[in-house]
Design a protein around this motif. Structure first.
Motif, PDB file in Angstrom:
ATOM      1  N   ARG B  95       0.827  -1.201   0.000  1.00  0.00           N
ATOM      2  CA  ARG B  95       0.000   0.000   0.000  1.00  0.00           C
ATOM      3  C   ARG B  95       0.871   1.265   0.000  1.00  0.00           C
ATOM      4  N   PHE B  96       1.862   1.232   0.854  1.00  0.00           N
ATOM      5  CA  PHE B  96       2.742   2.403   0.962  1.00  0.00           C
ATOM      6  C   PHE B  96       3.468   2.670  -0.354  1.00  0.00           C
ATOM      7  N   HIS B  97       4.009   1.611  -0.941  1.00  0.00           N
ATOM      8  CA  HIS B  97       4.774   1.783  -2.180  1.00  0.00           C
ATOM      9  C   HIS B  97       3.894   2.260  -3.327  1.00  0.00           C
ATOM     10  N   ALA B  98       2.614   1.932  -3.277  1.00  0.00           N
ATOM     11  CA  ALA B  98       1.703   2.390  -4.334  1.00  0.00           C
ATOM     12  C   ALA B  98       1.193   3.794  -4.049  1.00  0.00           C
ATOM     13  N   GLU B  99       0.824   4.028  -2.803  1.00  0.00           N
ATOM     14  CA  GLU B  99       0.248   5.329  -2.439  1.00  0.00           C
ATOM     15  C   GLU B  99       1.259   6.458  -2.592  1.00  0.00           C
ATOM     16  N   ARG B 100       2.478   6.184  -2.266  1.00  0.00           N
ATOM     17  CA  ARG B 100       3.507   7.225  -2.315  1.00  0.00           C
ATOM     18  C   ARG B 100       4.574   6.852  -3.332  1.00  0.00           C
ATOM     19  N   ALA B 101       4.066   6.436  -4.494  1.00  0.00           N
ATOM     20  CA  ALA B 101       4.916   5.846  -5.519  1.00  0.00           C
ATOM     21  C   ALA B 101       6.090   6.750  -5.912  1.00  0.00           C
ATOM     22  N   GLN B 102       5.813   8.016  -6.173  1.00  0.00           N
ATOM     23  CA  GLN B 102       6.893   8.864  -6.664  1.00  0.00           C
ATOM     24  C   GLN B 102       8.001   9.043  -5.635  1.00  0.00           C
ATOM     25  N   GLU B 103       7.620   9.325  -4.432  1.00  0.00           N
ATOM     26  CA  GLU B 103       8.628   9.497  -3.387  1.00  0.00           C
ATOM     27  C   GLU B 103       9.455   8.224  -3.204  1.00  0.00           C
ATOM     28  N   VAL B 104       8.742   7.084  -3.176  1.00  0.00           N
ATOM     29  CA  VAL B 104       9.432   5.819  -2.998  1.00  0.00           C
ATOM     30  C   VAL B 104      10.404   5.564  -4.139  1.00  0.00           C
ATOM     31  N   PHE B 105       9.928   5.826  -5.345  1.00  0.00           N
ATOM     32  CA  PHE B 105      10.771   5.595  -6.515  1.00  0.00           C
ATOM     33  C   PHE B 105      12.039   6.442  -6.448  1.00  0.00           C
ATOM     34  N   ILE B 106      11.863   7.711  -6.129  1.00  0.00           N
ATOM     35  CA  ILE B 106      13.019   8.592  -6.001  1.00  0.00           C
ATOM     36  C   ILE B 106      13.936   8.094  -4.886  1.00  0.00           C
ATOM     37  N   GLY B 107      13.336   7.701  -3.786  1.00  0.00           N
ATOM     38  CA  GLY B 107      14.117   7.215  -2.653  1.00  0.00           C
ATOM     39  C   GLY B 107      14.978   6.022  -3.012  1.00  0.00           C
ATOM     40  N   ASN B 108      14.503   5.195  -3.928  1.00  0.00           N
ATOM     41  CA  ASN B 108      15.295   4.049  -4.357  1.00  0.00           C
ATOM     42  C   ASN B 108      16.298   4.432  -5.421  1.00  0.00           C
ATOM     43  N   ALA B 109      15.819   5.099  -6.451  1.00  0.00           N
ATOM     44  CA  ALA B 109      16.660   5.361  -7.620  1.00  0.00           C
ATOM     45  C   ALA B 109      17.777   6.342  -7.308  1.00  0.00           C
ATOM     46  N   GLU B 110      17.500   7.292  -6.418  1.00  0.00           N
ATOM     47  CA  GLU B 110      18.482   8.341  -6.185  1.00  0.00           C
ATOM     48  C   GLU B 110      19.254   8.166  -4.882  1.00  0.00           C
ATOM     49  N   LEU B 111      19.203   6.959  -4.375  1.00  0.00           N
ATOM     50  CA  LEU B 111      19.949   6.690  -3.157  1.00  0.00           C
ATOM     51  C   LEU B 111      21.421   7.016  -3.357  1.00  0.00           C
ATOM     52  N   ARG B 112      21.927   6.697  -4.518  1.00  0.00           N
ATOM     53  CA  ARG B 112      23.352   6.924  -4.769  1.00  0.00           C
ATOM     54  C   ARG B 112      23.675   8.392  -4.990  1.00  0.00           C
ATOM     55  N   SER B 113      22.642   9.215  -5.190  1.00  0.00           N
ATOM     56  CA  SER B 113      22.900  10.653  -5.332  1.00  0.00           C
ATOM     57  C   SER B 113      23.014  11.336  -3.980  1.00  0.00           C
ATOM     58  N   LEU B 114      22.659  10.636  -2.936  1.00  0.00           N
ATOM     59  CA  LEU B 114      22.742  11.210  -1.586  1.00  0.00           C
ATOM     60  C   LEU B 114      24.190  11.251  -1.112  1.00  0.00           C
ATOM     61  N   PRO B 115      24.547  12.260  -0.334  1.00  0.00           N
ATOM     62  CA  PRO B 115      25.861  12.278   0.322  1.00  0.00           C
ATOM     63  C   PRO B 115      26.035  11.019   1.169  1.00  0.00           C
ATOM     64  N   ALA B 116      27.251  10.575   1.304  1.00  0.00           N
ATOM     65  CA  ALA B 116      27.547   9.273   1.884  1.00  0.00           C
ATOM     66  C   ALA B 116      26.909   9.045   3.251  1.00  0.00           C
ATOM     67  N   GLU B 117      26.985  10.023   4.128  1.00  0.00           N
ATOM     68  CA  GLU B 117      26.501   9.765   5.485  1.00  0.00           C
ATOM     69  C   GLU B 117      24.975   9.663   5.507  1.00  0.00           C
TER      70      GLU B 117
END
Lengths: 206, 206
Positions: B95-117
């Motif tokens: 439910r969460f992954h569907a309801e908040r699809a865009q945020e979740v997708f960004i959270g997964n795909a752009e994990l490597r764009s985050l600063p290391a810590e």
DNA sequence: GTCTATATTGCGATAGAC
DNA sequence: GTCTATCGCAATATAGAC
């Protein structure tokens, strides 16, 4: 064979290092300077082997989807009932995504980095690939050999799992390739409530 | 409530447009000029609301993993046997992954764009989240209520499916959210060979 | 083919007027 | 808060010597 040498060509080295970097950091975040450095060249020299950065991405993605479609066709020719065909197609599906994990991962993640027309071609091919799986699922359901809740979503399920595998599988890891393939194939047949799902798979492991 | 207005603030508009663009084109490929244009501002004005582009990404990702962990804990408090707990956790998961699809997708795909810590913190939380699911699967197996092939890989399977959903689900599409959740929950229980998997799920749809 | 420049572009970020 | 203007930099890509 035109180049029977065992040395990889500079062009090949560029593709390999680029694949490694694109996988690791993403296409946009990878600079040609990094690629050049990884190969042991200066950035200007790259242009003796590639036309542009986008061209390099195209080279890396290469004919991966074509290879996949070709192997799927081979699997489809498997003799047996529709479940056996489906099992063979899924075996190929998982195996390919694990064996060529980096290329597959790039092909998925960087689809949007491709120029529009190239992207359209790839999307069409992916669509055809998935349609084959979906049709097998539908056939299995109509033959009374599987309990199909929604053929499209089952297909998504199998695609999702393989895509995910491409993000983490390493041949030197805890599971061998064959074990991985067997496990995910069982998952799929279980999801479809195929009779003797596990045994269907184990029987093939000879 | 500090701001009881119904108008979204400029800061909120920036986050929403940025999320839309990050989802569509990726973080690296999105320029702050595009974000500004989408909101109806000039680039310089953005900096009245954000500290940097990375800061904007952080804002967009926000506490999504915290929200997910919190909801998972609620689901864990579900009364019933371990299968019922697992069903509730998976319901929440999908439910969460569907309801908040865009945020979740960004959270997964752009994990490597985050600063290391920051990335480390998120990875740890994700790991804890997945560990909860894995433990439930192990418990179900030991209780003899599920046929567990490999708890870790089953967990991967469920994570993969939800991640994939976040890439395509639209509320206005062919399936309702509830139908989607029910279907994928059935997939999961089927994959674990839980007795009466479908009925377990349907029973809850009251 | 390699290299050392350099051209050109567009980015994130800042300064300062209003 | 908005804007215009611009800085500083790093990117892709090119030119030309070797």
């Amino acid at each position: 064979m035109a180049t029977p040498t065992l040395q990889r060509s500079t062009a090949q080295a560029i593709r390999e290092e680029a694949a490694r970097l694109f996988f690791q950091r993403g296409y946009d975040a990878t600079t040609l300077r990094q690629v050049a450095a990884a190969v042991g060249l200066k950035v200007g020299s790259l242009y003796n082997h590639i036309d542009s950065k986008e061209d390099l991405l195209l080279q890396v993605m290469g004919g991966i989807i074509d290879d996949l479609l070709e192997l799927q066709q081979e699997a489809l020719n498997r003799e047996g009932d529709v479940i056996e065909k489906l099992r063979a197609v899924l075996d190929c599906h998982i195996r390919f995504h694990a064996e060529r994990a980096q290329e597959v991962f790039i092909g998925n993640a960087e689809l949007r980095s491709l120029p529009a027309e190239a992207r359209g071609l790839v999307v069409d091919k992916r669509s055809r690939y998935e349609q084959i799986i979906q049709s097998l699922i539908e056939d299995a359901g109509e033959a009374g050999l599987a309990s199909v809740l929604d053929a499209r979503i089952h297909t998504y399920s199998f695609v999702a799992q393989a895509t995910h595998i491409a993000g983490w599988f390493k041949p030197e890891g805890r599971m061998t390739l064959d074990e991985l393939v067997a496990m995910y194939t069982k998952f799929a047949l279980r999801e479809l409530k195929v009779a003797d799902a596990d045994e269907r798979v184990d029987r093939r492991e000879a």
